[in-house]
Every structure is written in C-alpha cells, then in structure tokens.
Write a protein that holds these residues in place. Structure first.
Motif, PDB file in Angstrom:
ATOM      1  N   MET A 125       0.846  -1.246  -0.076  1.00 39.20           N
ATOM      2  CA  MET A 125      -0.010  -0.137  -0.074  1.00 39.20           C
ATOM      3  C   MET A 125       0.753   1.253   0.049  1.00 39.20           C
ATOM      4  SD  MET A 125      -2.989   1.015   2.783  1.00 39.20           S
ATOM      5  CE  MET A 125      -4.268   1.385   1.873  1.00 39.20           C
ATOM      6  N   ALA A 126       0.462   2.149  -0.765  1.00 30.49           N
ATOM      7  CA  ALA A 126       1.399   3.404  -0.861  1.00 30.49           C
ATOM      8  C   ALA A 126       1.400   4.349   0.287  1.00 30.49           C
ATOM      9  CB  ALA A 126       0.682   4.295  -1.948  1.00 30.49           C
ATOM     10  N   LEU A 127       2.612   4.879   0.696  1.00 26.18           N
ATOM     11  CA  LEU A 127       2.720   5.788   1.778  1.00 26.18           C
ATOM     12  C   LEU A 127       1.966   6.954   1.835  1.00 26.18           C
ATOM     13  CD1 LEU A 127       4.363   6.235   4.272  1.00 26.18           C
ATOM     14  CD2 LEU A 127       6.089   7.134   2.947  1.00 26.18           C
ATOM     15  N   VAL A 128       1.738   7.572   0.624  1.00 21.48           N
ATOM     16  CA  VAL A 128       0.992   8.667   0.500  1.00 21.48           C
ATOM     17  C   VAL A 128       0.032   8.630  -0.919  1.00 21.48           C
ATOM     18  CG1 VAL A 128       1.069  11.285  -0.411  1.00 21.48           C
ATOM     19  CG2 VAL A 128       2.692  10.136   1.208  1.00 21.48           C
ATOM     20  N   THR A 129      -1.142   8.747  -0.808  1.00 19.01           N
ATOM     21  CA  THR A 129      -2.363   8.676  -1.908  1.00 19.01           C
ATOM     22  C   THR A 129      -1.947   9.652  -2.990  1.00 19.01           C
ATOM     23  OG1 THR A 129      -3.872   7.985   0.103  1.00 19.01           O
ATOM     24  CG2 THR A 129      -4.624   8.404  -2.313  1.00 19.01           C
ATOM     25  N   PRO A 130      -2.022   9.432  -4.335  1.00 16.79           N
ATOM     26  CA  PRO A 130      -1.762  10.226  -5.292  1.00 16.79           C
ATOM     27  C   PRO A 130      -2.916  10.788  -5.429  1.00 16.79           C
ATOM     28  CG  PRO A 130      -1.316   8.035  -6.203  1.00 16.79           C
ATOM     29  CD  PRO A 130      -1.897   7.779  -4.476  1.00 16.79           C
ATOM     30  N   LEU A 131      -2.957  12.268  -5.831  1.00 15.21           N
ATOM     31  CA  LEU A 131      -3.915  12.904  -5.983  1.00 15.21           C
ATOM     32  C   LEU A 131      -4.453  13.000  -7.257  1.00 15.21           C
ATOM     33  CD1 LEU A 131      -2.649  16.367  -4.363  1.00 15.21           C
ATOM     34  CD2 LEU A 131      -4.422  14.641  -3.449  1.00 15.21           C
ATOM     35  N   SER A 132      -5.742  13.454  -7.877  1.00 16.89           N
ATOM     36  CA  SER A 132      -6.355  13.544  -9.130  1.00 16.89           C
ATOM     37  C   SER A 132      -5.454  14.200 -10.009  1.00 16.89           C
ATOM     38  CB  SER A 132      -7.533  14.026  -8.797  1.00 16.89           C
ATOM     39  OG  SER A 132      -7.723  14.351 -10.264  1.00 16.89           O
ATOM     40  N   ALA A 133      -5.267  13.870 -11.293  1.00 19.86           N
ATOM     41  CA  ALA A 133      -4.702  14.418 -12.327  1.00 19.86           C
ATOM     42  C   ALA A 133      -5.218  15.934 -12.417  1.00 19.86           C
ATOM     43  CB  ALA A 133      -4.838  13.792 -13.691  1.00 19.86           C
TER      44      ALA A 133
END
Length: 196
Positions: free
Chosen positions: A1-9
């Motif tokens: 699981m990612a450390l930080v969630t990607p934001l919307s493009a």
C-alpha cells in the motif's frame, strides 16, 4: 500500500498541463507525479527536469536513455521504475530483441559496444558505493563525447531520485507499466512487489 495517496490528475492545473509529456512517454500520468503534486512546486520542478534530461542533444537516443534508466532502476531494485523504464524504451523505439534481452545486455548481440558501455556506466553509477572508475571513463570516451556522458548521467541521476521516491512511497504501479513489466521483465522474476 502506498505511503501517500496520489491526487487526481486535475488537482493542479499547471502540473496537469506539464504532465501531458508523460502521455507520450508512458501513455498515462505516473502516480509518482500525482503524489508529488501535493507540493506542486516539486511536481512542476520534477517534470521540467525530466523533460530536460530526456531531451536528445547528441547521439544518446531516447530508447537508449530509457534502457539506461532500466539498468539504474534494476541496480537499485525499484520495480515501479523498472516497469516504467522498459515501457518507455518500448514506446521510444528500442529494438524488440533489446527489450527481450535487456538482462543480457553485456553479452547479447542486439547491443553494440557503445550501448554496452553506456549501460555499464549506468550500473556503475547506480550502485553504492559508486563504481565509476578510470576503466569506465576510458571506455566511455571511446564512443561518447562529454555532452553525451552528461546526458547519460542526467538520466542515471534522475532515476536515482525516482528510485528512492517510488520505492519509499510504495507508489502503485499503473496497468500499462504492469503489462510492459510482465512482458519484458517477468521471465526474470519481475513482479509488482510493494507497488500494488
């Protein structure tokens, strides 16, 4: 699981506009950039650096730059960057035989001596401690000029940043990169690892 969630493009319009560059190189905006945009100055600086490093000023082709990136990423173990680099090499015209045999670049006839030393340089510059020595320098100068060597080290250094970023973040690898990773690297054990 990612450390930080990607934001919307669509989170940062300036980043979104700059990130169109990745639609050509990868076919999608990488999750790493979508994470960086939590601090837009970082995402914008990174994209501009990426564009500068990947510009072709000499004989170092776009395909070779991406293979240099793969060797660097393989040396550091970042599976996310391995998949991205091989995908970009494919999209930028690396020969099928090179893609299929990237693991054997040192001996496979699909690679020229000039390509081999460029890839050896990538490996030597990517390991810790750094293994660039007088022999690597001597071999590089047989085939490449100083500007081309700077281009190569730019790629290696850019991927040093990306390897640390994506392996630390556990950045989720995108579907297109998974396809390329499985196609060209899977037979040698590539898997998504923590990038799920």
């Amino acid at each position: 699981m990612a450390l930080v969630t990607p934001l919307s493009a669509d989170h940062d319009p300036e980043t979104r506009e700059l990130a169109e560059f990745f639609n050509e190189t990868l076919g999608f905006c990488p999750n790493s950039v979508l994470t960086m945009q939590r601090r837009p100055a970082i995402s914008k600086a990174f994209i501009n650096l990426n564009k500068a490093v990947m510009a072709n000023e000499g004989r170092v082709t776009s395909a070779l730059k991406r293979m240099i990136a793969w060797v660097s990423s393989n040396a550091t173990g970042c599976r996310y960057c391995q998949a991205h680099a091989i995908r970009a090499a494919e999209r930028y015209g690396a020969e099928q035989e090179q893609l299929d045999n990237i693991w054997e670049y040192k001996t496979h006839p699909a690679f020229s001596d000039a390509e081999r030393i460029a890839l050896d340089f990538s490996l030597a510059a990517s390991v810790i401690p750094n293994a660039v020595d007088d022999n690597i320098k001597k071999e590089l100068y047989k085939y490449w000029d100083e500007g081309e060597i700077v281009e190569m080290l730019g790629v290696i250094s850019l991927f040093g940043y990306l390897n640390r970023w994506n392996d630390s973040m556990g950045t989720m690898v995108e579907e297109g990169a998974i396809e390329s990773g499985e196609q060209y690297l899977g037979k040698h054990g590539w898997e998504k690892g923590k990038h799920v």
